[in-house]
Design a protein around this motif. Structure first.
Motif, PDB file in Angstrom:
ATOM      1  N   SER A 269       0.853  -1.177   0.000  1.00 37.13           N
ATOM      2  CA  SER A 269       0.000   0.000   0.000  1.00 37.13           C
ATOM      3  C   SER A 269       0.891   1.229   0.000  1.00 37.13           C
ATOM      4  O   SER A 269       2.108   1.114   0.176  1.00 37.13           O
ATOM      5  CB  SER A 269      -0.916  -0.007   1.237  1.00 37.13           C
ATOM      6  N   PRO A 270       0.339   2.424  -0.162  1.00 31.40           N
ATOM      7  CA  PRO A 270       1.207   3.616  -0.159  1.00 31.40           C
ATOM      8  C   PRO A 270       1.963   3.816   1.146  1.00 31.40           C
ATOM      9  O   PRO A 270       3.021   4.437   1.145  1.00 31.40           O
ATOM     10  CB  PRO A 270       0.211   4.761  -0.401  1.00 31.40           C
ATOM     11  N   GLU A 271       1.439   3.285   2.267  1.00 31.08           N
ATOM     12  CA  GLU A 271       2.081   3.516   3.564  1.00 31.08           C
ATOM     13  C   GLU A 271       2.720   2.282   4.173  1.00 31.08           C
ATOM     14  O   GLU A 271       3.593   2.408   5.030  1.00 31.08           O
ATOM     15  CB  GLU A 271       1.061   4.075   4.577  1.00 31.08           C
ATOM     16  N   HIS A 272       2.281   1.078   3.792  1.00 28.38           N
ATOM     17  CA  HIS A 272       2.721  -0.117   4.490  1.00 28.38           C
ATOM     18  C   HIS A 272       3.067  -1.257   3.531  1.00 28.38           C
ATOM     19  O   HIS A 272       2.634  -1.272   2.373  1.00 28.38           O
ATOM     20  CB  HIS A 272       1.626  -0.602   5.463  1.00 28.38           C
TER      21      HIS A 272
ATOM     22  N   GLU B  44       2.753 -16.631   9.131  1.00 22.36           N
ATOM     23  CA  GLU B  44       3.242 -15.592  10.032  1.00 22.36           C
ATOM     24  C   GLU B  44       3.174 -14.271   9.274  1.00 22.36           C
ATOM     25  O   GLU B  44       3.559 -14.200   8.105  1.00 22.36           O
ATOM     26  CB  GLU B  44       4.669 -15.894  10.481  1.00 22.36           C
ATOM     27  N   ILE B  45       2.706 -13.213   9.932  1.00 22.03           N
ATOM     28  CA  ILE B  45       2.391 -11.954   9.257  1.00 22.03           C
ATOM     29  C   ILE B  45       3.182 -10.822   9.892  1.00 22.03           C
ATOM     30  O   ILE B  45       3.267 -10.725  11.124  1.00 22.03           O
ATOM     31  CB  ILE B  45       0.877 -11.661   9.335  1.00 22.03           C
ATOM     32  N   THR B  46       3.779  -9.994   9.068  1.00 27.41           N
ATOM     33  CA  THR B  46       4.513  -8.827   9.548  1.00 27.41           C
ATOM     34  C   THR B  46       3.956  -7.563   8.896  1.00 27.41           C
ATOM     35  O   THR B  46       3.444  -7.598   7.766  1.00 27.41           O
ATOM     36  CB  THR B  46       6.016  -8.933   9.224  1.00 27.41           C
ATOM     37  N   PHE B  47       4.067  -6.457   9.607  1.00 25.14           N
ATOM     38  CA  PHE B  47       3.613  -5.154   9.121  1.00 25.14           C
ATOM     39  C   PHE B  47       4.799  -4.194   9.183  1.00 25.14           C
ATOM     40  O   PHE B  47       5.427  -4.042  10.225  1.00 25.14           O
ATOM     41  CB  PHE B  47       2.464  -4.616   9.968  1.00 25.14           C
ATOM     42  N   THR B  48       5.096  -3.565   8.066  1.00 32.22           N
ATOM     43  CA  THR B  48       6.231  -2.651   7.985  1.00 32.22           C
ATOM     44  C   THR B  48       5.772  -1.327   7.391  1.00 32.22           C
ATOM     45  O   THR B  48       5.193  -1.306   6.305  1.00 32.22           O
ATOM     46  CB  THR B  48       7.357  -3.243   7.110  1.00 32.22           C
ATOM     47  N   LYS B  49       6.018  -0.245   8.119  1.00 38.16           N
ATOM     48  CA  LYS B  49       5.678   1.077   7.604  1.00 38.16           C
ATOM     49  C   LYS B  49       6.739   1.515   6.606  1.00 38.16           C
ATOM     50  O   LYS B  49       7.931   1.418   6.883  1.00 38.16           O
ATOM     51  CB  LYS B  49       5.584   2.091   8.746  1.00 38.16           C
ATOM     52  N   ARG B  50       6.314   1.965   5.463  1.00 35.86           N
ATOM     53  CA  ARG B  50       7.250   2.401   4.433  1.00 35.86           C
ATOM     54  C   ARG B  50       7.942   3.696   4.841  1.00 35.86           C
ATOM     55  O   ARG B  50       7.326   4.578   5.452  1.00 35.86           O
ATOM     56  CB  ARG B  50       6.532   2.575   3.097  1.00 35.86           C
ATOM     57  N   GLU B  51       9.235   3.794   4.512  1.00 33.44           N
ATOM     58  CA  GLU B  51      10.054   4.959   4.845  1.00 33.44           C
ATOM     59  C   GLU B  51      10.701   5.499   3.575  1.00 33.44           C
ATOM     60  O   GLU B  51      10.870   4.764   2.592  1.00 33.44           O
ATOM     61  CB  GLU B  51      11.140   4.574   5.860  1.00 33.44           C
TER      62      GLU B  51
END
Length: 389
Positions: free
Chosen positions: A217-220, A296-303
């Protein structure tokens, strides 16, 4: 395309201003086509290849070494994710990997009316049918599960990555993988469902696949992983793992397997019951409930310093470290300094024209590097250029 460049550079006939302008215009147009930015009706893909790319399918060719090579070439407009992918059978006799890419998969209130994009790598074993099923169905199941989410239960604040938002995505991914597992266990290698199939019952029990999926997504970046395929993010020159391989000798997985009544036997590496070299997979009916399909699920905020995202099967990771893969991909994606001499270089321009984008060049180079390091498995790679996406 190299021949076109050679003809343009060797055209010594008429050096009038009009001819010079025409040659310059043609060179610019060819460079634009080679970089994937052309808006002209010229298209390097045939209509059949377009349909295959839209369906996430692969095209086949034969390498100079006589090996069957399966390639997936994707050219995406600048406004959408820029990515390249390649899938090769390598030194393995059978091609059991599959790649799936779906741009603008879903857009609703749940995603705050912003598009999300789907990337998946599936490494089959015991046959190619489960990986092929995942390629055809996994994105459909995720889209269906997203459509069932009650958007009123996800607040506007959580839509940007809060606890409710993460819990919503966890449920979507887990249910999608569970449904995919049910489909895989009820489908024979011949393609028929179990009640329509006349094959031996063991045909349906055999076969499975890993499944590493990234939703962008645009943010994650949301990654769900089941098996030993892997997702890695390159951020500021560092490799950040977005998934952890499900190996039978991983301490938590070993404890889970033994608690379920299974065994890990070291036979050419750690294997569940001496058979399967991974502890989680889609399918593998004969190893249930020891081998599970829960991801297993991970969430990463885009930088802003994010450079690229790499998804690949273990055919790559068995011979390349995450750090080296990110270094190679970033070097391919990095803009080069302009040459000191004016005018295009025949060899460089010709080589660049073989690939529609830098990300495709990165995927191809990673694949060739793994082959050069004697990878014995199928190799499938997706490289997403996060700077240009």
């Amino acid at each position: 395309m190299t021949e076109v460049y050679r003809r343009m550079l060797n055209d010594d006939g008429d050096d009038s201003p009009e001819k010079c302008r025409e040659r310059r215009r043609r060179r610019i147009e060819m460079r634009r086509l080679a970089s994937g930015g052309s808006s002209q009706p010229i298209d390097p893909l045939t209509s059949k290849e377009k349909k295959q790319a839209a369906a996430g399918e692969s095209s086949s060719s034969t390498s100079s070494e006589g090996k069957r090579v399966v390639e997936t070439v994707c050219e995406i407009p600048v406004a959408e994710p820029v990515f390249g992918s390649m899938s090769v059978s390598g030194r393995s006799r059978e091609m059991e990997d599959a790649i799936s890419v779906r741009i603008n998969l879903f857009q609703s209130e749940v995603t705050r009316r912003r598009p999300v994009h789907f990337f998946g790598v599936f490494d089959g074993h015991g046959g190619a049918h489960v990986a092929a099923l995942c390629r055809e169905r996994m994105h459909v199941l995720i889209e269906e599960e997203l459509a069932r989410v009650d958007s009123t239960r996800v607040s506007s604040e959580s839509g940007g990555g809060g606890a409710e938002w993460e819990e919503m995505w966890r449920g979507v991914m887990k249910r999608s993988y569970e449904r995919m597992d049910v489909v895989a266990m009820g489908t024979c290698a011949c393609g028929s469902e179990w009640f329509k199939c006349g094959c031996h019952p063991m045909q349906m029990a055999l076969g499975g696949s890993t499944a590493v999926v990234a939703v962008l997504s645009p943010e994650h970046i949301i990654v769900a992983n089941c098996g030993d395929s892997r997702a890695v993010l390159s951020r500021g020159g560092r490799a950040i793992p977005l998934s952890v391989d499900h190996k039978p000798d991983r301490s938590d997985e070993l404890a889970r397997i033994e608690a379920a009544g299974g065994r890990v036997i070291f036979l050419n590496g750690a294997r569940v019951e001496g058979i399967l070299a991974m502890s989680r997979a889609i399918g593998d009916k004969y190893l249930k409930p020891v081998v599970i399909s829960e991801p297993e699920i991970t969430f990463t905020k885009r930088e802003p310093e994010d450079e690229c995202l790499i998804l690949a099967s273990d055919g790559l990771w068995d011979v390349l470290s995450s750090d080296l893969a990110c270094q190679v991909a970033c070097e391919c994606l990095r803009e080069k300094n302009p040459p000191a001499k004016a005018g295009p270089q025949i060899e460089e321009e010709g080589a660049g024209a073989l690939y529609p984008s830098r990300s495709m060049l990165a995927a191809a180079l990673l694949t060739r590097l793994a082959l050069g390091r004697r990878s014995a498995d199928n190799i499938s790679v997706i490289v997403v250029d996060l700077k240009r996406s």
